[in-house]
Scaffold this motif. Structure first.
Motif, PDB file in Angstrom:
ATOM      1  N   PRO A  32       0.663  -0.963  -0.181  1.00  0.00           N
ATOM      2  CA  PRO A  32      -0.127   0.016   0.182  1.00  0.00           C
ATOM      3  C   PRO A  32       0.794   1.297   0.013  1.00  0.00           C
ATOM      4  N   GLU A  33       1.923   1.340   0.626  1.00  0.00           N
ATOM      5  CA  GLU A  33       2.653   2.584   0.834  1.00  0.00           C
ATOM      6  C   GLU A  33       3.562   2.931  -0.462  1.00  0.00           C
ATOM      7  N   SER A  34       3.458   1.894  -1.509  1.00  0.00           N
ATOM      8  CA  SER A  34       4.057   2.092  -2.726  1.00  0.00           C
ATOM      9  C   SER A  34       3.134   2.504  -3.793  1.00  0.00           C
ATOM     10  N   LEU A  35       1.734   2.594  -3.448  1.00  0.00           N
ATOM     11  CA  LEU A  35       0.864   2.928  -4.308  1.00  0.00           C
ATOM     12  C   LEU A  35       0.784   4.195  -4.567  1.00  0.00           C
ATOM     13  N   LEU A  36       0.772   4.606  -6.109  1.00  0.00           N
ATOM     14  CA  LEU A  36       0.644   6.202  -6.281  1.00  0.00           C
ATOM     15  C   LEU A  36      -0.710   6.485  -6.756  1.00  0.00           C
ATOM     16  N   PHE A  37      -1.569   5.685  -7.329  1.00  0.00           N
ATOM     17  CA  PHE A  37      -2.787   6.016  -7.657  1.00  0.00           C
ATOM     18  C   PHE A  37      -3.703   4.757  -7.749  1.00  0.00           C
ATOM     19  N   GLN A  38      -4.851   4.697  -7.165  1.00  0.00           N
ATOM     20  CA  GLN A  38      -5.661   3.476  -7.173  1.00  0.00           C
ATOM     21  C   GLN A  38      -7.423   3.778  -7.243  1.00  0.00           C
ATOM     22  N   SER A  39      -7.759   3.596  -8.158  1.00  0.00           N
ATOM     23  CA  SER A  39      -9.333   3.621  -8.427  1.00  0.00           C
ATOM     24  C   SER A  39     -10.149   2.504  -8.870  1.00  0.00           C
ATOM     25  N   SER A  40     -11.380   2.033  -8.015  1.00  0.00           N
ATOM     26  CA  SER A  40     -11.811   0.952  -8.319  1.00  0.00           C
ATOM     27  C   SER A  40     -13.425   1.110  -7.750  1.00  0.00           C
ATOM     28  N   ILE A  41     -14.289   0.422  -8.673  1.00  0.00           N
ATOM     29  CA  ILE A  41     -15.582   0.564  -8.441  1.00  0.00           C
ATOM     30  C   ILE A  41     -16.322  -1.003  -8.559  1.00  0.00           C
ATOM     31  N   ALA A  42     -17.065  -1.167  -7.653  1.00  0.00           N
ATOM     32  CA  ALA A  42     -17.682  -2.368  -7.675  1.00  0.00           C
ATOM     33  C   ALA A  42     -19.449  -2.338  -7.649  1.00  0.00           C
ATOM     34  N   GLY A  43     -20.114  -3.264  -7.786  1.00  0.00           N
ATOM     35  CA  GLY A  43     -21.644  -2.988  -7.786  1.00  0.00           C
ATOM     36  C   GLY A  43     -22.101  -3.504  -6.220  1.00  0.00           C
ATOM     37  N   PHE A  44     -23.376  -3.635  -6.019  1.00  0.00           N
ATOM     38  CA  PHE A  44     -23.811  -3.764  -4.778  1.00  0.00           C
ATOM     39  C   PHE A  44     -22.968  -4.967  -3.963  1.00  0.00           C
ATOM     40  N   THR A  45     -22.510  -4.816  -2.802  1.00  0.00           N
ATOM     41  CA  THR A  45     -21.865  -5.857  -1.973  1.00  0.00           C
ATOM     42  C   THR A  45     -22.627  -6.105  -0.555  1.00  0.00           C
ATOM     43  N   GLU A  46     -23.107  -7.473  -0.517  1.00  0.00           N
ATOM     44  CA  GLU A  46     -23.751  -7.989   0.463  1.00  0.00           C
ATOM     45  C   GLU A  46     -22.665  -7.855   1.851  1.00  0.00           C
ATOM     46  N   GLY A  47     -23.415  -7.263   2.899  1.00  0.00           N
ATOM     47  CA  GLY A  47     -22.917  -7.391   4.017  1.00  0.00           C
ATOM     48  C   GLY A  47     -22.102  -5.853   4.345  1.00  0.00           C
ATOM     49  N   LEU A  48     -22.390  -5.261   3.569  1.00  0.00           N
ATOM     50  CA  LEU A  48     -21.622  -3.649   4.037  1.00  0.00           C
ATOM     51  C   LEU A  48     -22.931  -2.528   4.044  1.00  0.00           C
ATOM     52  N   ILE A  49     -22.811  -1.840   5.193  1.00  0.00           N
ATOM     53  CA  ILE A  49     -23.815  -0.608   5.298  1.00  0.00           C
ATOM     54  C   ILE A  49     -23.491   0.598   4.420  1.00  0.00           C
ATOM     55  N   GLY A  50     -24.837   0.981   3.751  1.00  0.00           N
ATOM     56  CA  GLY A  50     -24.597   2.053   2.930  1.00  0.00           C
ATOM     57  C   GLY A  50     -23.747   3.404   3.547  1.00  0.00           C
ATOM     58  N   ALA A  51     -22.698   3.726   3.321  1.00  0.00           N
ATOM     59  CA  ALA A  51     -22.021   4.802   3.960  1.00  0.00           C
ATOM     60  C   ALA A  51     -20.735   5.361   3.358  1.00  0.00           C
ATOM     61  N   TYR A  52     -20.162   6.229   3.584  1.00  0.00           N
ATOM     62  CA  TYR A  52     -18.927   6.700   2.849  1.00  0.00           C
ATOM     63  C   TYR A  52     -17.990   7.048   4.112  1.00  0.00           C
ATOM     64  N   LYS A  53     -16.491   7.513   3.718  1.00  0.00           N
ATOM     65  CA  LYS A  53     -15.812   7.971   4.571  1.00  0.00           C
ATOM     66  C   LYS A  53     -14.491   8.511   3.876  1.00  0.00           C
ATOM     67  N   VAL A  54     -14.047   9.554   4.192  1.00  0.00           N
ATOM     68  CA  VAL A  54     -12.994  10.467   3.580  1.00  0.00           C
ATOM     69  C   VAL A  54     -11.915  10.304   4.529  1.00  0.00           C
ATOM     70  N   HIS A  55     -10.868   9.703   4.070  1.00  0.00           N
ATOM     71  CA  HIS A  55      -9.459   9.569   5.025  1.00  0.00           C
ATOM     72  C   HIS A  55      -8.596  10.981   4.566  1.00  0.00           C
ATOM     73  N   PHE A  56      -8.031  11.470   5.715  1.00  0.00           N
ATOM     74  CA  PHE A  56      -7.385  12.605   5.441  1.00  0.00           C
ATOM     75  C   PHE A  56      -5.837  12.208   5.945  1.00  0.00           C
ATOM     76  N   ASP A  57      -4.696  12.944   5.262  1.00  0.00           N
ATOM     77  CA  ASP A  57      -3.450  12.830   5.920  1.00  0.00           C
ATOM     78  C   ASP A  57      -2.947  13.747   6.947  1.00  0.00           C
ATOM     79  N   GLU A  58      -1.735  13.663   7.303  1.00  0.00           N
ATOM     80  CA  GLU A  58      -1.479  14.968   8.550  1.00  0.00           C
ATOM     81  C   GLU A  58      -1.594  16.256   7.978  1.00  0.00           C
ATOM     82  N   HIS A  59      -1.818  16.475   6.585  1.00  0.00           N
ATOM     83  CA  HIS A  59      -2.069  18.018   6.276  1.00  0.00           C
ATOM     84  C   HIS A  59      -3.387  18.179   6.038  1.00  0.00           C
ATOM     85  N   ARG A  60      -4.154  17.414   6.323  1.00  0.00           N
ATOM     86  CA  ARG A  60      -5.680  17.266   6.014  1.00  0.00           C
ATOM     87  C   ARG A  60      -6.011  17.289   4.585  1.00  0.00           C
ATOM     88  N   LYS A  61      -5.185  16.716   3.914  1.00  0.00           N
ATOM     89  CA  LYS A  61      -5.473  16.626   2.411  1.00  0.00           C
ATOM     90  C   LYS A  61      -6.068  15.070   2.311  1.00  0.00           C
TER      91      LYS A  61
END
Length: 452
Positions: free
Chosen positions: A216-245
């Motif tokens: 994971p630490e060597s990844l520069l860019f990753q984007s993916s999409i999937a259809g409906f996935t059983e067992g997951l709640i409908g929600a989102y989360k945005v993760h920030f780094d130490e500079h709030r980016k």
């Protein structure tokens, strides 16, 4: 349980301090402790469908003339436990319907509301909401027992218990209907849509796709999409780094409209109902007016998606721009844009400068608490009030709340009233020298339309 009696002759034949008496007393105490422990919720553990619920006794009960409640009080009836909380909007909205069902089935049915919150919080809610004034049914408060044996992640949550005290079903509110209740009373085995008790939120923290070769630490860019996935709640989360980016964006089982709102709102703009234009011929592909199992079924029909975006440091300033580009690729049949329009707003303004000046925080700790009947915060920006009301309690309001108070300092604020009613909120703001005033203003509006 019948008391354990030891024959007097046994004690008459030995000295009171003899080892025999000590052993017998020890065994008696161990047996009594074991019996008591066996009835504790921790000892009972999580109950499944078909298990029998122990005859627990509850003393933290309101609307029952000060009398306790026992599970055995409901033997011979269908019992539905309604797990709820004062901050849960769907829970409150369902009370009148459940009360009507309870009365309609008379002695054959009891619906028992259960909350972990205390009596004071419950009483405060019922005293402030006119639509609840005629509901005066027994309720269990301060619950530590039932939530232990019936663990759940989402409210409202319903546990059906049959006439013999056996667990019949775990359901959402959409299953609590007169038809299903009648079936349960007649054959004790209704065809109910059982709630999935294994829904996970951990995937808001962990990537969907992990490679054993690419770290994971060597990844520069990753984007993916999937259809409906059983067992997951409908929600989102945005993760920030130490500079709030923005470092990562994770979306679980959400519809196209929600994806576009996140991508174009960039966590700073809330596209409420009157700031959304849908110029789409087949609306049922992106919008569903319903909830519960029917909403879940609609999602499963190709209408909900899981999305993940991971960005190395050089890309983080353009996170939402990249997400918008992804949506254009994933959904070429639609296009989205933001335009400026004159729309109705409720502007938060200062009506009394002296009172408003007293709002400046006096606390070092930052707190936030909201529910249907109150909102309180310490050492936070006024934008928190605007955001929570817009997104949580006033989603169906025909105007958007906008901050025009000019309050730049962190403030302390405590409101009591109906948080789903703008007039009740205005009344609660009055002592602080604040008010919401109806106006018109040119604001960004999200337009989603067909491309072909």
């Amino acid at each position: 349980m019948n008391p354990i009696k030891l024959p007097k002759s046994l004690f008459n034949s030995v000295h009171p301090c003899s080892s025999v008496v000590k052993i017998l007393l020890t065994l008696f105490l161990l047996l009594a402790t074991k019996v008591a422990f066996a009835q504790s919720p921790q000892a009972v553990g999580e109950l499944k469908i078909g298990d029998q619920i122990p005859d627990f006794k509850f003393t933290n009960v309101i609307n029952n003339d000060g009398e306790p409640i026992k599970i055995s009080d409901y033997k011979g009836k269908l019992l539905i436990l309604d797990f709820w909380a004062t901050w849960c909007a769907p829970c409150i909205a369902s009370f009148p319907k459940l009360d009507s069902l309870d009365k309609a089935f008379g002695d054959d049915l009891d619906i028992l509301p259960v909350t972990y919150q205390d009596k004071e919080e419950v009483a405060k809610l019922f005293s402030r909401m006119p639509k609840l004034k005629d509901i005066n049914k027994p309720m269990v408060t301060d619950d530590l027992v039932l939530k232990t044996i019936f663990p759940h992640k989402i409210l409202p949550h319903y546990v059906w218990i049959d006439q013999e005290g056996n667990v019949l079903a775990f359901t959402e509110s959409s299953e609590v209907t007169a038809e299903n209740i009648q079936k349960a009373l007649e054959d004790n085995a209704p065809m109910l849509n059982q709630r999935d008790m294994t829904l996970l939120t951990s995937y808001l923290e962990q990537p969907y796709f992990e490679s054993k070769i690419i770290k994971p630490e060597s990844l520069l860019f990753q984007s993916s999409i999937a259809g409906f996935t059983e067992g997951l709640i409908g929600a989102y989360k945005v993760h920030f780094d130490e500079h709030r980016k923005v470092e990562r964006i994770i979306v679980n089982n959400m519809g196209i409209i929600q994806l576009y709102k996140l991508a174009y709102g960039e966590l700073t703009t809330t596209f409420s109902q009157n700031r959304l234009r849908l110029e789409v011929q087949h609306l049922d592909n992106i919008q569903f007016d319903g909830s519960g199992q029917k909403y879940t079924d609609w999602k499963k029909q190709g209408n909900a998606f899981c999305y993940e975006l991971f960005l190395a440091e050089n890309f983080r300033d353009a996170a939402f721009e990249i997400m918008r580009d992804d949506l254009n690729r994933y959904f070429p049949q639609y296009k989205a844009q933001v335009i400026m329009e004159d729309i109705d707003i409720w502007a938060l303004v200062i009506t009394d400068e002296e009172k408003a000046a007293q709002l400046k925080t006096k606390c070092s700790e930052s707190t936030l608490k909201d529910s249907f009947s109150e909102f309180s915060m310490t050492n936070r920006k006024v934008s928190w009030l605007i955001s929570i009301l817009n997104t949580k309690y006033l989603q169906d309001l025909d105007a958007t709340l906008v901050d025009k108070s000019g309050l730049s300092d962190n403030i302390d604020l405590q409101l009591q009233g109906n948080m789903t009613d703008i007039q009740s909120i205005r009344k609660a703001l009055e002592p602080y020298g604040l008010d919401f005033i109806a106006q018109k203003e040119k604001l960004p509006v999200l337009v989603i339309s067909d491309t072909y």
